[in-house]
Enzyme design. Structure first.
Site: not given
Lengths: 214, 214
Positions: B138, B177, B182
């Site tokens: 993103v 992180p 996950y």
């Protein structure tokens, strides 16, 4: 199951090949041709060819052999019908090569398809087309003859022909003989070298994640 | 490049989402619909849709953004023409989703395609069809809005629809992180848990191996 789920068979296969030294490997390699073309045999003739839909019962048998060997037969949830559907339709999910011996050299159970390499195409957004080799298996009675190496080399050849820039696979860390064999052939251990970890969502975790989609 | 090659962007994306707590995540999620259907907006509307061939210039741009961010732009050897050829032919090597915002919310550079998830189908000989997510990205200006999570959840949804039993990907071990995110979502770290190492033949090693094929 990933490639080294069958750690020991592979290790033995390649360890045997290695311990015999390059001479015999080279001799064996020359015998790996379509059977009709073989004039002289070293120890056993065999051919490597793309799997056909009708090979799926043999592939299913070897997938299960492997799982039994690993004491995990209950892990196998697919059968030859699913392999046929997924591997031999218009957009196959995988490709497969099989190693075949002539009837006179068949296994005690009468099998002539004695090994397989199952792979699929993947993609690197930096480098393009790649191949991932999921399974590489040779029946115990047929190990030490270079069949595993011939299967793997043929996958590499397909990769080159299809303009793939990488051949990738996974190996268990305790499977040192296989790891050492691959490294000796020039493979890089990316988990060791760069710290890549392999992650998976499945079962309920996957379902739950999917429910979060817009 | 594998998914966590862009460790920090992902980590930031997901960390932000998480730190906002489930309430806002849920609110954002409801806004992730085709733009024409959105009546109320939380902070920014966006849609997730399958990529088209004409998106490849945007995808190439974001692949390069990622590589620049990682200080490895010279690693990118493919361009939009190869992405078009490999991803949008009759037997595509990969699938891709993109996240799109309306023109009025475009990036400072005028881009409306602001994120992507690139994945492909793989196969487990024990379980059948799987998906491997190669990239999830993103653009920095659009992080913290749930777009990354929406992309990933949509890949999971595609997996369920296509009867895939696993969604897999790779993460770098120092990218704590992302790994923690996950794992918190239910993913299993198979390298940690079972000891899987990721191996690769490329370049000369691959060529040499291919030459050993019968």
């Amino acid at each position: 199951m990933l490639i080294s789920a069958f750690a020991s068979p592979l290790a033995r296969e390649f360890h045997t090949v290695q311990s015999r030294g390059p001479g015999l490997v080279s001799s064996c390699r020359r015998s790996i041709k379509p059977i009709s073309l073989i004039n002289t045999l070293i120890s056993m003739e065999y051919s490597i060819r793309p799997a056909r839909a009708q090979d799926c019962t043999d592939i299913e048998r070897m997938i299960m052999d492997l799982a039994v060997y690993e004491k995990m037969p209950d892990q196998v949830k697919i059968c030859h019908k699913e392999l046929e559907r997924d591997g031999f339709g218009p957009n196959p999910f995988f490709q497969c090569l099989v190693a075949e011996v002539p009837q006179e050299h068949s296994s005690p159970g009468g099998h002539t398809v004695v090994g397989y390499a199952l792979y699929f195409y993947t993609y690197s957004t930096w480098r393009g087309r790649c191949i991932y080799m999921e399974d590489l298996y040779v029946m115990p009675d047929f190990r030490g003859k270079g069949i595993g190496k011939a299967l793997m080399a043929t996958v590499a050849k397909v990769a080159m022909e299809q303009q793939c820039v990488r051949l990738q696979f996974s190996v268990l860390d305790w499977n040192r003989p296989s790891l050492d064999f691959y490294l000796s052939k020039g493979a890089q251990d990316l988990t060791e070298k760069e710290g890549w970890h392999f992650l998976r969502f499945d079962g309920e975790a996957l379902e739950k994640l999917a429910l979060e989609a817009p």
